[in-house]
Scaffold this motif. Structure first.
Motif, PDB file in Angstrom:
ATOM      1  N   ARG C 264     -22.152  44.787  -3.694  1.00 52.39           N
ATOM      2  CA  ARG C 264     -22.288  43.361  -4.002  1.00 52.39           C
ATOM      3  C   ARG C 264     -22.381  43.157  -5.513  1.00 52.39           C
ATOM      4  O   ARG C 264     -21.691  42.311  -6.079  1.00 52.39           O
ATOM      5  CB  ARG C 264     -23.529  42.775  -3.303  1.00 52.39           C
ATOM      6  N   ASP C 265     -23.184  44.026  -6.157  1.00 55.89           N
ATOM      7  CA  ASP C 265     -23.291  43.933  -7.614  1.00 55.89           C
ATOM      8  C   ASP C 265     -21.924  44.117  -8.246  1.00 55.89           C
ATOM      9  O   ASP C 265     -21.511  43.345  -9.108  1.00 55.89           O
ATOM     10  CB  ASP C 265     -24.214  45.034  -8.163  1.00 55.89           C
ATOM     11  N   LEU C 266     -21.260  45.176  -7.820  1.00 57.58           N
ATOM     12  CA  LEU C 266     -19.988  45.517  -8.459  1.00 57.58           C
ATOM     13  C   LEU C 266     -19.001  44.355  -8.345  1.00 57.58           C
ATOM     14  O   LEU C 266     -18.294  44.015  -9.296  1.00 57.58           O
ATOM     15  CB  LEU C 266     -19.407  46.779  -7.804  1.00 57.58           C
ATOM     16  N   ILE C 267     -18.990  43.720  -7.186  1.00 59.16           N
ATOM     17  CA  ILE C 267     -17.995  42.686  -6.957  1.00 59.16           C
ATOM     18  C   ILE C 267     -18.415  41.336  -7.542  1.00 59.16           C
ATOM     19  O   ILE C 267     -17.595  40.609  -8.097  1.00 59.16           O
ATOM     20  CB  ILE C 267     -17.718  42.558  -5.436  1.00 59.16           C
ATOM     21  N   PHE C 268     -19.728  41.040  -7.462  1.00 59.06           N
ATOM     22  CA  PHE C 268     -20.134  39.674  -7.813  1.00 59.06           C
ATOM     23  C   PHE C 268     -20.845  39.539  -9.145  1.00 59.06           C
ATOM     24  O   PHE C 268     -20.908  38.446  -9.701  1.00 59.06           O
ATOM     25  CB  PHE C 268     -21.018  39.096  -6.701  1.00 59.06           C
ATOM     26  N   ASP C 269     -21.454  40.607  -9.663  1.00 58.72           N
ATOM     27  CA  ASP C 269     -22.211  40.452 -10.900  1.00 58.72           C
ATOM     28  C   ASP C 269     -21.291  39.947 -12.006  1.00 58.72           C
ATOM     29  O   ASP C 269     -20.184  40.455 -12.183  1.00 58.72           O
ATOM     30  CB  ASP C 269     -22.822  41.789 -11.306  1.00 58.72           C
ATOM     31  N   PRO C 270     -21.750  38.972 -12.742  1.00 53.29           N
ATOM     32  CA  PRO C 270     -20.879  38.380 -13.785  1.00 53.29           C
ATOM     33  C   PRO C 270     -20.447  39.394 -14.835  1.00 53.29           C
ATOM     34  O   PRO C 270     -19.372  39.253 -15.427  1.00 53.29           O
ATOM     35  CB  PRO C 270     -21.764  37.300 -14.413  1.00 53.29           C
TER      36      PRO C 270
END
Ligand SMILES: Cc1cc2nc3c(=O)[nH]c(=O)nc-3n(C[C@H](O)[C@H](O)[C@H](O)COP(=O)(O)O)c2cc1C
Ligand code: SF4
Ligand code: FES
Lengths: 891, 189, 436
Positions: C264-270
């Protein structure tokens, strides 16, 4: 750490596995597929071939095998047995995997079985019938390729049918050593392809057709000739050359259509060369002789057998009466069966009383030498530490022996091969080569093998020392044990005396060495064994040992040694030979001294030719007696190892041609004598009781008949065990699917049978006494103004057999002389120009080609590259010389 | 040109000498031959066979396994258009359609002027610039239709000659050091 | 939340001239090699063992263990796998073009540790710029004394060859790579033997390691295996270079400490993926290259951790993450991946060659509207013939694992989006029309 060794542990020699729940003792290192087969469980396969390294690509043979991580699907053709292994060939998972592979193979395989050569003997078809799903789930479009393309002169490829098993490409690269075809492209696009500029013209191309498990590769000569269910077959022995490969001859509607190689361990291991494979075409050729001919009013005209035999017999009787028995001579016989040869030997030596009988045509070696030297077998050569090949390009003369030696040289425990040859041969890819000039063989060999009295004389030092090192490092014993010498008349520019001198010197210095004669005509060894040689009687014995024969129906044996072929021809030229009988030999074309032949034939009063095909000698005969040839009569033949194997009748001879032994019997009868042969079995029997090393052996005895491997003479006193290999229906699809007749085909499990020799072995070593102490002979040095002639044989030549075969005739080597470019430059002739070669014997004009790899003093020219009336190498050869020197002239 | 030129034969021998076994140089030699003629001519394959000790059938069999090696003539610029997953998600097939329209040829074909060949490529490992293409193995992306047209214009006008060499020229940096001494390579042979 | 360590292998990449020897030397280049040459080969290998560095080529085999399997022989080779062709994977490409000296240095250290007699860096042929940079770096390193005879006067000598590939995905498979390097068709070798360490290049013992694996070695030698092992958790140590692509705002490469970041971080973190294009909804993602089974949104909170992903039924593989969103036609996506394998099958094994072809044909037919409901069972059954059980990790009926990779996306798509398949079949076309 100290190694603890339990003295008590007994080495277990088998590997215990279970196959489908049944315990089985496999051999160490055995492939699962083989172990299963011996246990009676047949695992389907496509890419696996018992005579090639497994690659495990088709995945048809997947079975469940236990391992450290439990059961898994593994290719049984690749994995080897391990102690305690559990093998499931029939579990649900294994069956699903196998059926899956089969379905996938069929997705892109055309459904053209009705028009496919393989239809009816196709393992893919068989598998699909046995295991495949009834209907296909594949509704997509199949791959499409242009239909059959010619990839070589003898082989066509239908790429749509190919299942990418790689058997053909592996055969070409790994067995034949000529990767003239390879896979091209990738994945679903993979196709087998030759290089566009280089067709698949290998002497072994037909093997790829035989091992193709589908109809992708087909043989041009067989395409659409027959359907498997119309074929009949008989197991036989190839009569293409003296290797004696085992074959099946297949016929349809009374005509031969196909030969296939049979897997025997001792000889061909299922391979054949293309000359042997397609040689059946010559059997039905248009130039077959089908009725006796008599020369009347200057023309050969058909006659009755009675007339022809009377004519021949009368001429013989007159000659004996007026000039003595030695005025009758017999030349030829190397294409007869042993039984036919025996009948003619008996006719000549016992009835007519002449010893001037010779199965060789001046292109062989002295019979006493061939029969007297301790003989090697093909297997022993393939297992030898070192093999010394003298002069002969084995690929051109004895192709399957070449394959076997190549295999030995490429094996893990490789055999060292040393090739002593004027012209670098096909062996060079795996052999250490030493080049010499024809005439120098004996002293070259002396240097290579470090024989007593060897003297340096200007050979290439690098080559020589490499060969000496190779031989020394090969592991042969000081007495030569472990060394096999292969020699014949590989270069007809060099006389038999030179080769004999080399062989005798080797034998003298290295008594442990064994010899494999590289004489090439199919049954030349059988003919010599049957006494078709001066000074010898049937069974490899000399004239003094005729007692057994006299006791068994011979009238007499000649008292004095007669003439060999060349001395016979000389005597004929001097007017001393009145009747000359040829046995399946074309003297005009085949004797390497054509001037001598012409003189001789001009002087002979009566030329009687016993022949199968119309040829140059037949055309100048007084009487022509047509006989049954290959595949038209049963009998035995003996190969270069001394292996006796049956050759089997499959079709009837043309017209009124007779089996040759009947011709001999009938001539004898007209001479008022009786050969004593009521039938073929009687000859067989007489050989088995009277003929030296052949005693105890006959076609009638189960011993030869039932053994696919044949039997090697002399028989030894110790019983030998011969394993008869099971024929893998996938390795030989065309054989196992066809009606079986003739000699029995084994398709069960491996059989082992003991052959017991009942007869004390006969020693043939005494025959060498004929030669006395060996000495090294050599030809005089070539001077600056002359060239030395090297005369080499090619597999496809202008000989009768090749020229009578429609597919092979066009492949014959043309008459081209090769010279070093500097020699050409000195002459001012360009590559492709014409040069006149002049020897003491005559002169010929030939096209020349530059070859920088040659010794500058050499002219290399093919033997037998002349057609009717044309000139060739044999016009230059003087049989009396050790070597032939020629002058070059520009014209 | 067909056979390897004298200069390239010299290069070829140096390439062969780099490897313990000469057959290993087969693919580098194919690249070399392509840099000369744009594709692998039959004559060059014969030369390579001789240099590497295999048959010409094996050279061709090996070369045709690989997508970069062409045994038929291609355009001066071979445009490899990736349509694999990342580029697909970025609109690669739409770009491909555009390219076919712009050049008037289909995948695998060469424009009549011999300038351009288009090929459908598998992932070119430049997915962060999807959809991307390679022209003679030099990267361009992300591209839309207009970007593609500009690229064609630039190539046609010769504005990219430094960046994009002729087809077949792969590595313009030669191995200059580290060659075995002559003795060593002889010992190996 | 993202916890991120300092980059290890991409620390130089921000520099324009990161690929030159000047920049390399100015940023600690070849110090690792100098250090290694003062150690015994065994000690060097031990550091890497301690680092518990997992191979970055896809299989995730511990590098130290691989090295220790090398059979001792007078001739042995190190072959560096730079064939990177797994779709959506572009990390080695970056390292080759931007930091070739780091690869060379890592390879030299490795060769020293394992006693190799020659190094080959097999670089994917399509990386023309990469090949030029690698060759230039090799020339520079020779001149600098880092390659060749008696390196840095330490008595160690070795030659390094940059070898170009010629375009075949299968040559990434290590035994196919070796065949290719021998000048042959890239046919994977049959196993056993399972490891090139036993029978590798020219039949000699050989270690094959990935470009990224090699790139980590200089840092490990300079900073110690323990420091490397301190990053990440469990078996997943150090950092990894993740390649993010597909329907995200910021596709690209990100070097992240192992395990500490989630998908989730990889895909969504700005600072990383930045979310879905047009703020759409994520439909599915592929966690580790197209050979890997797909994940759905419910697996977004898994850590980027080899073991965790493996337990969840897929793999971190080559470290590439492909994101599909609600504009994606999954049938088309799965078809395109199938088509890739069909085109790249080497063609040896019947199940892969014919099965891959058949699967591609069926998938295309469905996507184009000619599908039948029975096709779904048929697809699964053909998959089963290539990878019996169609489970993860796959069983296989083939020589290499390309074959059993084919079913991954088909099975994932059918299992996760059966309705979309049925919609295609019912509509007789792709219901999403021009969807990407
Ligand atoms: C079909 C297939 C493709 C592969 N492609 C690559 C690749 O492109 N690059 C790579 O490094 N490894 C690839 N691998 C993995 C290699 O076989 C091998 O495991 C790896 O290079 C070992 O290096 P590592 O231990 O450093 O990861 C591939 C494997 C398979 C089965
Ligand atoms: S599984 Fe496919 S790619 Fe792998 S060896 Fe078999 S055919 Fe080749
Ligand atoms: S894989 Fe065993 S017979 Fe083909």
């Amino acid at each position: 750490m100290t190694e603890v060794r339990n003295e008590e542990t007994v080495e277990k020699t088998t590997v215990s596995v279970t196959i489908d729940g049944v315990a089985f003792e496999a051999n160490p290192g055995e492939l699962i597929i083989e172990a299963a087969e011996r246990a009676g469980v047949y695992i389907p396969r496509f890419c696996y071939h018992p005579r090639m390294e497994p690659v495990g690509v088709c995945r048809m043979c997947l079975v469940e095998v236990s391992g450290p991580r439990g059961l898994s699907l593994q290719p049984s053709c690749y994995l080897r047995v391990v102690e305690g292994q559990e093998i499931l060939t029939n579990s649900e998972k294994a069956r699903k995997a196998q059926e899956g592979v089969l379905e996938l193979l069929l997705t892109n395989h055309p459904l053209d079985c009705p028009v496919c050569d393989k239809g009816g003997e196709c393992p893919l078809q068989d598998q699909a019938m046995a295991h495949g799903p009834g209907e296909t789930r594949f509704i997509e479009e199949k791959r499409h390729w242009a239909k059959p393309i010619e990839i070589g002169p003898l082989v066509a490829l239908d790429r749509e049918r190919c299942i990418q098993c790689s058997r053909c490409t592996r055969f070409a690269a790994d067995v034949a050593g000529e990767a003239l075809i390879d896979f091209a492209f990738r994945g679903a696009e993979i196709e087998v392809a030759p290089f566009p500029l280089e067709p698949f013209s290998s002497y072994f191309s037909g093997n790829t057709v035989q091992i193709c498990p589908v109809g992708a590769l087909t043989a041009q000569p067989y395409r659409f000739k027959s359907r498997p269910w119309d074929l009949e077959q008989a197991e036989s022995t190839c009569e293409g050359c003296a290797v004696g490969c085992r074959t099946v001859a297949q016929s349809s509607a009374g005509a031969l259509v196909r030969y296939l190689g049979v897997d025997v361990d001792g000889v061909n291991r299922s391979w054949l060369c293309d000359k042997g494979r397609f040689g059946h075409e010559a059997v039905h050729a248009a130039n077959r002789l089908s009725a006796p001919l008599l020369l009347r009013e200057g023309a050969l005209t058909e006659s009755t057998w009675s007339e022809a035999i009377s004519f021949a017999a009368a001429a013989i009787a007159d000659a004996i009466r007026d000039h003595g028995a030695e005025s009758v001579a017999v030349i030829g016989g190397a294409r007869l069966t042993n039984e036919d040869a025996y009948a003619f030997a008996k006719l000549a030596k016992s009835i007519i009383g002449t010893d001037s009988v010779d199965a060789q045509l001046g292109d062989g070696l002295p019979a006493e030498l061939v029969l007297g030297l301790p003989r090697a077998t093909i297997n022993s050569a393939a297992l030898a530490k070192a093999v010394l090949v003298l002069g002969t390009d084995l690929r051109e003369e004895l192709p399957v022996l070449y394959l076997r030696l190549r295999g030995a040289a490429m094996a893990k425990e490789a055999t060292t091969v040393i090739d002593v040859t004027p012209v670098t041969t096909s062996l060079a890819a795996f052999a250490t080569t030493v080049n010499y000039l024809p005439g120098d063989l004996a002293r070259t060999v002396a240097l290579v093998a470090d024989l007593p009295g060897a003297e340096g004389f200007g050979l290439d030092e690098t080559q020589l020392s490499a060969a000496r090192r190779a031989l020394a490092d090969s592991g042969i014993a000081a007495d030569g044990s472990g060394l096999v010498v292969v020699a014949g008349r590989g270069d007809l520019g060099e006389s038999a005396e030179v080769v004999s001198s080399a062989l005798l010197s080797l034998h003298h210095a290295l008594p442990g060495a064994r010899f494999l004669p590289a004489l090439r005509r199919a049954n030349v060894h059988g003919a010599l064994d049957m006494g078709l040689a001066p000074g010898l009687l049937p069974g490899r014995v000399d004239l003094d040992a005729g007692g057994d024969l006299i006791a068994n129906g011979w009238n007499a044996v000649p008292r004095a040694r007669g003439r060999d072929a060349i001395t016979t021809l000389r005597a004929a030229a001097d007017g001393e030979i009145k009747v000359l009988i040829t046995l399946g030999a074309d003297l005009v074309a085949d004797v390497p001294d054509r001037a001598l032949v012409r003189e001789a034939l001009a002087k002979v009063s009566t030329l009687v030719t016993v022949a199968t095909h119309d040829d140059a000698t037949v055309r100048v005969a007084n009487v022509v007696l047509p006989v049954a040839g290959e595949a038209e009569r049963s009998g035995t033949v003996t190969n270069l190892e001394g292996r006796v194997a049956p050759t089997t009748q499959k079709v009837v001879p043309p017209g009124t041609a007779w089996p040759a032994w009947i011709v001999a019997s009938e001539i004898a009868r007209r001479l008022g004598a009786d050969l004593g042969f009521a039938d073929f079995a009687a000859i067989s029997h007489e050989i088995s009781v009277a003929a030296g090393v052949y005693r105890g052996l006959s076609l009638g005895s189960a011993r030869v008949e039932a053994r696919r491997e044949g039997v090697i003479v002399p028989l030894s006193n110790t019983p030998v065990t011969i394993a008869t290999r099971r024929l893998d229906p996938m390795a030989t699809p065309g054989i196992t699917s066809v009606t079986e007749q003739g000699a029995q085909m084994t398709t069960g499990r491996t059989e082992e049978a003991a052959v017991e020799a009942l007869i004390a072995p006969v020693s043939t070593a005494a025959l060498l006494d004929h030669f006395g102490e060996p000495s090294i002979v050599f030809a005089p040095k070539v001077d600056a103004y002359t060239h030395r002639l090297s005369v080499r044989r090619a597999l496809y030549d202008q000989g009768t057999l090749v020229q009578s075969s429609a597919s092979m005739a066009p492949l014959a080597a043309p008459l081209i002389a090769q010279l070093h470019p500097q020699s050409l430059a000195a002459l001012g002739v360009s590559d492709g120009g014409v040069v006149r070669l002049r020897s003491s014997r005559g002169s010929i004009d030939v096209t020349v080609r530059a070859n920088a790899a040659l010794d500058r003093r050499l002219v290399v020219i093919p033997a037998r590259a002349e057609l009717d009336g044309a000139v060739g190498a044999f016009d230059l050869i003087d049989a009396a010389e050790f070597a032939i020197d020629v002058q070059l002239e520009s014209i | 040109m067909a056979h390897l030129s004298a200069e390239n034969l010299d290069r070829a021998r140096r390439l062969v000498a780099v490897y313990p076994k000469s057959r290993s140089a087969l693919i580098p030699l194919c690249h070399l031959a392509q840099s000369q003629d744009g594709y692998l001519t039959e004559e060059a394959m014969v030369d390579i066979a001789e240099l590497t000790g295999v048959t010409a059938a094996e050279v061709r069999g090996t070369a045709t396994f690989y997508d970069m090696l062409h045994t038929e003539p291609v355009g001066d610029y071979v445009i490899a258009m990736c349509t694999n997953i990342a580029c697909l998600l970025g609109g690669a097939y739409e770009l491909l359609e555009h390219a076919e329209g712009r050049l008037g040829v289909h995948i695998g074909q060469t424009t009549a002027d011999g300038n351009f060949t288009i090929e459908e490529a598998e992932c070119l490992a430049a997915c962060d610039t999807a959809p991307c293409v390679q022209v003679n193995h030099r990267f361009f992306g992300p591209l839309d239709g207009a970007g593609f047209d500009r690229l064609i214009d630039d190539l046609t006008a010769g504005r990219l000659v430094d960046q994009v060499p002729r087809h077949g020229v792969l590595n313009r940096v030669e191995r200059t050091v580290g060659l075995l001494t002559e003795n060593e390579s002889e010992a190996r042979a | 939340m993202i916890t991120n360590a300092d980059p290890i292998i991409t620390r130089r990449i921000a520099f324009e001239d990161s690929y030159t020897i000047e920049r390399y030397l100015a940023t600690g280049g070849y110090e690792g090699l100098r250090r290694a040459l003062t150690m015994t080969p065994e000690a060097v290998a031990e550091e890497v063992n301690k680092a518990s560095l997992l191979g970055r080529g896809g299989a995730g085999f511990p590098a130290g263990r691989k090295w220790s399997m090398l059979r001792q022989a007078p001739t042995s080779y190190l072959v560096v796998n730079g064939d990177e062709s797994e779709p959506a994977t572009f990390k080695d490409h970056l390292l080759i073009e931007r930091d070739p000296h780091q690869i060379i240095e890592g390879s030299l250290i490795t060769a020293y540790a394992i006693g190799a007699s020659q190094i080959f860096i097999f670089c994917r042929g399509e990386f023309a710029l990469g090949l030029e940079r690698l060759q230039a770096a090799c020339n520079e390193a020779y001149a600098y004394g880092a390659i060749g005879k008696n390196i840095f006067g330490a008595g160690f000598s070795i030659d390094l060859v940059i070898h170009p590939g010629a375009g075949a995905y299968i040559c990434g498979e290590e035994t196919a790579l070796l065949e290719s390097l021998e000048g042959k068709r890239g046919f994977p070798r049959i196993k056993p033997p399972f490891f090139p360490a036993v029978n590798g290049l020219y039949g000699q013992p050989t270690v094959v390691n990935n470009i990224e694996t090699m790139s980590n070695i200089p840092w490990i030698i300079l900073n110690g295996g323990d420091a490397f092992a301190a990053l990440g958790t469990g078996a997943s140590t150090g950092t990894r270079l993740f390649a993010l692509s597909g329907r995200v705002k910021r596709p690209g490469w990100y070097e992240l400490e192992m395990s500490k970041t989630t998908f989730r971080d990889l895909i969504f973190d700005p600072s990383l993926g930045g979310g879905i294009i047009d703020d759409g909804t994520i439909k599915a993602f592929i966690p580790g290259g197209v050979s890997a089974p797909w994940f759905g949104p419910d697996q977004l909170d898994l850590g980027l951790d080899q073991e965790a992903v493996g337990k969840a039924g897929s793999m971190l593989g080559s470290g590439s993450v492909v994101v599909m969103d609600d504009t994606t036609c999954v049938v088309r996506a799965a078809w395109r991946i199938t088509r890739f394998f069909h085109r790249e099958s080497c063609g040896q094994c019947t199940p892969c060659r014919e099965g891959g072809t058949w699967l591609e044909q069926i998938m295309r037919r469905i996507e184009e509207g000619g599908g039948r409901e029975s096709d779904l069972d048929l697809l699964m059954d053909v998959c089963d013939n290539i990878a019996p059980g169609v489970s993860w990790p796959p069983q296989q009926t083939t020589i290499c694992v390309l074959g059993p990779s084919i079913p991954s996306s088909i099975a994932s798509a059918i299992r996760m989006f059966r309705d979309e398949f049925l919609a295609h079949i019912e509509a007789g076309c792709c219901p999403m029309g021009g969807a990407r």
